[in-house]
Scaffold this motif. Structure first.
Motif, PDB file in Angstrom:
ATOM      1  N   UNK A  75      40.435 -14.189  -8.587  1.00 42.29           N
ATOM      2  CA  UNK A  75      39.288 -14.953  -9.022  1.00 42.29           C
ATOM      3  C   UNK A  75      38.319 -14.233  -9.384  1.00 42.29           C
ATOM      4  N   UNK A  76      37.638 -14.269 -10.667  1.00 44.01           N
ATOM      5  CA  UNK A  76      36.777 -13.342 -11.175  1.00 44.01           C
ATOM      6  C   UNK A  76      35.396 -14.081 -11.251  1.00 44.01           C
ATOM      7  N   UNK A  77      34.559 -13.464 -10.496  1.00 45.00           N
ATOM      8  CA  UNK A  77      32.904 -14.302 -10.508  1.00 45.00           C
ATOM      9  C   UNK A  77      32.275 -13.795 -11.680  1.00 45.00           C
ATOM     10  N   UNK A  78      31.874 -14.590 -12.672  1.00 44.95           N
ATOM     11  CA  UNK A  78      31.196 -14.548 -13.793  1.00 44.95           C
ATOM     12  C   UNK A  78      30.009 -15.316 -13.770  1.00 44.95           C
ATOM     13  N   UNK A  79      29.115 -14.772 -14.807  1.00 40.94           N
ATOM     14  CA  UNK A  79      27.887 -15.867 -14.809  1.00 40.94           C
ATOM     15  C   UNK A  79      28.201 -17.066 -15.176  1.00 40.94           C
ATOM     16  N   UNK A  80      29.176 -17.436 -15.966  1.00 44.14           N
ATOM     17  CA  UNK A  80      29.446 -18.945 -16.238  1.00 44.14           C
ATOM     18  C   UNK A  80      30.485 -19.591 -15.440  1.00 44.14           C
ATOM     19  N   UNK A  81      30.964 -18.993 -14.485  1.00 44.55           N
ATOM     20  CA  UNK A  81      31.643 -19.558 -13.382  1.00 44.55           C
ATOM     21  C   UNK A  81      32.812 -18.499 -13.041  1.00 44.55           C
ATOM     22  N   UNK A  82      33.796 -19.271 -12.311  1.00 44.50           N
ATOM     23  CA  UNK A  82      34.922 -18.821 -11.952  1.00 44.50           C
ATOM     24  C   UNK A  82      36.339 -18.725 -12.819  1.00 44.50           C
TER      25      UNK A  82
END
Length: 175
Positions: A75-82
Motif C-alpha cells: 500500500x503506497x501512500x500518495x497525496x491523492x490516496x492509497x
C-alpha cells in the motif's frame, strides 16, 4: 519470531521461478512479524534490480506478506490516496534477515477508488513457457488472483480503509 521484532529492519528479496534474484528492497522496517505474517514499512528505500540498476521508492509504503497466500500487497501512500500494488507470488519465507518470495509476474494495481487492473499477463505467459511453470502452479495462481480480487472488492485485510493508515502511524513512532 527471531529477526522479525517490531522496529527491526529487514530486506525484501524477490526471486523468479528459476531461482534467479529479481529485485531487492534494501531496508524495510518490521511493524509486525510472526511465522505466518509480516507487515513492514519503507520510505525512500533503495531498490536493486537483477541487472544492477538501482532506484529509490518515492513514497511511504506498507507491505503485507503471508505464509499461506500466493500474493503480497504493498500500500503506497500518495497525496491523492492509497494505491496498492499486489504481486502474485509464492508465500513468503523469512531467512537470513530477509523476507523472500518468488514473483510470478502477474500483478494487480488498485487505485484509491478501489478499481483495479490486472497487469503483465503477457510476461506471465512468456515466463510460464520459458521456466516450465507446472499446470498445478497455474491453477494455484489463478485461484489466488480470484481470492485477492474478493479481498479488494470486500475491502478486506490490507484493503480495509484503516489498515494502511494505522500501520503507517505505527511506522512513524519508530522513525
Amino acid at each position: 519470531m527471531d529477526g522479525l521484532e517490531p522496529g527491526s529492519t529487514i530486506q525484501i528479496q524477490s526471486y523468479k521461478h528459476n531461482g534467479q534474484l529479481h529485485r531487492v528492497w534494501d531496508t524495510s522496517m518490521v511493524l509486525k512479524g510472526t511465522s505466518n505474517m509480516v507487515i513492514g514499512a519503507n520510505d525512500k528505500t533503495l531498490v536493486t534490480e537483477s541487472d544492477g540498476r538501482t532506484w529509490t521508492t518515492r513514497e511511504p509504503a506498507i507491505c503485507y506478506f503471508h505464509s499461506k497466500h500466493w500474493f503480497n500487497i504493498i500500500g503506497m501512500l500518495r497525496n491523492d490516496g492509497i494505491y496498492y500494488y499486489c504481486n502474485i507470488s509464492s508465500p513468503f519465507v523469512f531467512e537470513e534477515a530477509a523476507v523472500k518470495y518468488i514473483d510470478y509476474d502477474l500483478d494487480i494495481k488498485v487505485f484509491p477508488d478501489m478499481t483495479f487492473t490486472l497487469l503483465d499477463e503477457d510476461e506471465y505467459e512468456l515466463h510460464s513457457r520459458q521456466m516450465n511453470y507446472p499446470k498445478v502452479l497455474d491453477s494455484i495462481l489463478k485461484n489466488n488472483i480470484e481470492y485477492l480480487i474478493r479481498w479488494i472488492r470486500q475491502r478486506k485485510g490490507p484493503f480495509s480503509p484503516e489498515f494502511v493508515d494505522q500501520w503507517y502511524e505505527r511506522y512513524l513512532t519508530y522513525r
